[in-house]
Write an enzyme that holds these catalytic residues in place. Sequence first.
Site, short mmCIF file in Angstrom:
data_model
loop_
_atom_site.label_atom_id
_atom_site.label_comp_id
_atom_site.label_asym_id
_atom_site.label_seq_id
_atom_site.Cartn_x
_atom_site.Cartn_y
_atom_site.Cartn_z
N ASP A 56 0.83 -1.20 0.00
CA ASP A 56 0.00 0.00 0.00
C ASP A 56 0.87 1.25 0.00
OD1 ASP A 56 -2.36 1.45 0.03
OD2 ASP A 56 -2.56 1.39 2.21
N ASN A 104 -10.69 -3.17 -6.27
CA ASN A 104 -9.90 -2.22 -7.06
C ASN A 104 -10.53 -1.88 -8.41
OD1 ASN A 104 -6.64 -3.40 -5.91
ND2 ASN A 104 -7.93 -1.74 -5.14
#
Length: 291
Positions: A56, A104
């Site tokens: 991330d 996503n």
Amino acid sequence: MRRKGISPEDAVLTKAHPNISVADPSALGPVTPEEAQLLARLDLARLPRHVAVIMDGNGRWAQRKHLPRAAGHRSGTQTARTTIETCARMKIEALTLYAFSVENWRRPKTETDFLMQLLREYLRQEMPLIQRNNIRMRFLGRSRELPAGVQQDMRAAVEKTSKNTGTVLCLALNYGGRAEIVDALNEIMAQRNGEGRNAPVTEDEVSAHLYTAGLPDPDLLIRSSGEMRVSNFLLWQIAYAEILVTETLWPDFNRARLLEAFVEFQKRERRYGGIREDGPDSEVPARVAGQ
């Protein structure tokens, strides 16, 4: 869940798996002074068997440098390369990288298209490194929902590395922890219906139908960028994982930060819900999905 650097200093280590050879630090090649210090603090016979990583911070890294998000993603692939090669050379049994989640797809199409293309480039360009390090590839997730070209490259990567015997590299693509459990239960129910039997579902059966069947559950889950959540990642498998959250953004997560995570891992006391009575050697080994 604890952030890096604030756990107790009790140096209680994870029990080594008897079938895994001990890492040779010289396999890493030249190291920086910081890396050398971290290696000196590690018990190389007690490294985690399975490391899982939530990669991330690519977007924030790019934003801080006034670059497009694509630049952050591309830089993140270099960090992935370093992490993969380091784990392979340190004889980590399995490494799972959270590359693309089922959520996503909510991002702009231009970004998801770029990520799919970047993945295809990565699989082609990094194959020599993967082969050189004896890495076997697996993919976790609903692969049939991915673009046809991506699926083709995934199948080719699995086939090319199928005879390798080193670290198992799992890329979680179009992956969701809840979706994985649902898929496992649906497979079990279909099997039950086909056999005409009605019996309670067991934990072992669920584990045997997960994408990770046959792999040890993660011992260590690393999340970069400081976010204190697991983001629908390996929900079943991380029940007893040590979780380490670092403020470092993924493109800045270098080899020293990975070694630092291993050092922190070896400070944790792992009881799996029980009580340690006979010292570190009495610790229960990590369970293996599907066994």
